[in-house]
Write a protein that holds these residues in place. Sequence first.
Motif, PDB file in Angstrom:
ATOM      1  N   GLN A  66     -11.903   0.072  -6.156  1.00  0.00           N
ATOM      2  CA  GLN A  66     -11.254   0.501  -7.399  1.00  0.00           C
ATOM      3  C   GLN A  66      -9.995   1.282  -7.040  1.00  0.00           C
ATOM      4  OE1 GLN A  66     -14.469   1.592 -10.607  1.00  0.00           O
ATOM      5  NE2 GLN A  66     -14.832   2.858  -8.810  1.00  0.00           N
ATOM      6  N   ASN A  79       2.415  -6.467  -5.945  1.00  0.00           N
ATOM      7  CA  ASN A  79       1.937  -5.274  -6.612  1.00  0.00           C
ATOM      8  C   ASN A  79       0.622  -4.816  -5.985  1.00  0.00           C
ATOM      9  OD1 ASN A  79       3.950  -5.175  -8.893  1.00  0.00           O
ATOM     10  ND2 ASN A  79       3.116  -7.237  -9.145  1.00  0.00           N
ATOM     11  N   HIS A  81      -2.384  -4.581  -7.179  1.00  0.00           N
ATOM     12  CA  HIS A  81      -3.543  -5.461  -7.389  1.00  0.00           C
ATOM     13  C   HIS A  81      -3.430  -6.737  -6.561  1.00  0.00           C
ATOM     14  CE1 HIS A  81      -0.750  -7.258 -10.336  1.00  0.00           C
ATOM     15  NE2 HIS A  81      -1.484  -8.350 -10.268  1.00  0.00           N
ATOM     16  N   GLU A  82      -2.196  -7.197  -6.324  1.00  0.00           N
ATOM     17  CA  GLU A  82      -2.017  -8.386  -5.494  1.00  0.00           C
ATOM     18  C   GLU A  82      -2.365  -8.098  -4.036  1.00  0.00           C
ATOM     19  OE1 GLU A  82       1.547 -10.676  -7.911  1.00  0.00           O
ATOM     20  OE2 GLU A  82       2.065  -9.013  -6.575  1.00  0.00           O
ATOM     21  N   GLN A  85      -6.339  -7.565  -4.024  1.00  0.00           N
ATOM     22  CA  GLN A  85      -7.137  -8.751  -4.303  1.00  0.00           C
ATOM     23  C   GLN A  85      -6.881  -9.872  -3.311  1.00  0.00           C
ATOM     24  OE1 GLN A  85      -6.337  -9.441  -8.474  1.00  0.00           O
ATOM     25  NE2 GLN A  85      -7.303  -7.518  -9.069  1.00  0.00           N
ATOM     26  N   ARG A  92     -10.743  -3.704  -8.709  1.00  0.00           N
ATOM     27  CA  ARG A  92     -10.304  -3.349 -10.051  1.00  0.00           C
ATOM     28  C   ARG A  92      -9.165  -2.334  -9.961  1.00  0.00           C
ATOM     29  NH1 ARG A  92     -15.747  -2.907  -9.925  1.00  0.00           N
ATOM     30  NH2 ARG A  92     -15.807  -0.660 -10.329  1.00  0.00           N
ATOM     31  N   VAL A  93      -8.104  -2.555 -10.733  1.00  0.00           N
ATOM     32  CA  VAL A  93      -6.906  -1.714 -10.640  1.00  0.00           C
ATOM     33  C   VAL A  93      -6.476  -1.279 -12.035  1.00  0.00           C
ATOM     34  CG1 VAL A  93      -4.512  -1.570  -9.873  1.00  0.00           C
ATOM     35  CG2 VAL A  93      -6.150  -2.935  -8.556  1.00  0.00           C
ATOM     36  N   TYR A  95      -3.328   0.740 -13.746  1.00  0.00           N
ATOM     37  CA  TYR A  95      -1.994   1.298 -13.584  1.00  0.00           C
ATOM     38  C   TYR A  95      -1.711   2.283 -14.709  1.00  0.00           C
ATOM     39  CZ  TYR A  95      -0.952  -2.681 -10.440  1.00  0.00           C
ATOM     40  OH  TYR A  95      -0.948  -3.603  -9.424  1.00  0.00           O
ATOM     41  N   LEU A 110       0.163  -8.564 -16.287  1.00  0.00           N
ATOM     42  CA  LEU A 110      -1.269  -8.502 -16.024  1.00  0.00           C
ATOM     43  C   LEU A 110      -2.096  -9.393 -16.925  1.00  0.00           C
ATOM     44  CD1 LEU A 110      -1.633  -4.657 -15.432  1.00  0.00           C
ATOM     45  CD2 LEU A 110      -1.460  -6.471 -13.727  1.00  0.00           C
ATOM     46  N   GLU A 113      -4.920 -11.444 -15.449  1.00  0.00           N
ATOM     47  CA  GLU A 113      -5.046 -11.077 -14.040  1.00  0.00           C
ATOM     48  C   GLU A 113      -6.420 -10.521 -13.675  1.00  0.00           C
ATOM     49  OE1 GLU A 113      -3.072 -11.174 -11.191  1.00  0.00           O
ATOM     50  OE2 GLU A 113      -1.880 -12.584 -12.321  1.00  0.00           O
ATOM     51  N   THR A 116      -7.880  -5.665 -14.385  1.00  0.00           N
ATOM     52  CA  THR A 116      -6.735  -4.765 -14.294  1.00  0.00           C
ATOM     53  C   THR A 116      -6.403  -4.234 -15.682  1.00  0.00           C
ATOM     54  OG1 THR A 116      -5.175  -6.604 -14.565  1.00  0.00           O
ATOM     55  CG2 THR A 116      -5.728  -5.966 -12.308  1.00  0.00           C
TER      56      THR A 116
END
Length: 256
Positions: A66, A79, A81-82, A85, A92-93, A95, A110, A113, A116
């Motif tokens: 997380q 980013n 999350h990229e 992941q 899990r992200v 922002y 997102l 996505e 997120t």
Amino acid sequence: MRIDTSKPHPARIYDYLLGGKDHYPVDQEAGEALAAAAPEARMGVRANRDFLHRAVRHAVQSGVRQILDIGAGLPTSPNVHEIAQDLTGGVRVAYVDNDPIVKAHGDALLRGEGPTSIVLADVREPRGILDHPDVRRVIDFAEPVALCLVAVLHFLTDAERPERIVAELRDALAPGSMLILSHATGDFADRRDAQAVYGQATATLNLRPRARVEAFLDGFTLVDPGLVQCPDWRPDTTPPAGSERIGFYGAVGRKD
């Protein structure tokens, strides 16, 4: 949501210096003034971004699934999350940023996505972040979280008590959580002219010496190599010439 284009915003200045396109003329002017005052500014924001990527990889490889990224700024691929992941599925992200244009771009980016979210909120009100339903939808604070406070605390004045804010966020984290922190400093060069650029922006730039930055890491055990200039935190390439003048400290700490 009202987007104020009359004053430079730190997120949009940062985007301009990174070579992005999500900024306005007033942000470009501030970015050029900043680069004139601190010639290594573009190198510095890239080093800060690269530090974030390396630190996120470390957190995920250490088992954290997380990420709460406060002061996320405008989307710049890859980013968070990229990065996360790409290492393993299911990270899990959430922002968080206080600029409506960041929220608007995040909503578009997102969509679809997976686990997120993007929240319009301010680090100055940590409880509002911790209790926000779109944060809680993604983040379970009973499990370890990687808290990213990357290039955000230096936009808080001492009167806003940033140590208190970090402590409140820290106390909400489960054992095994991590703090990914970077902060601007004037320890390596006189940066008063760079500070002056932010005098006309939506937030001032508050440079702090090493001892003050270390205080934000109270309650965390530092991961090697500790608190260092961002290019020196577990580099995966040779730092560029002139990087010794980069005015960003970076560190990762673990809550035991």
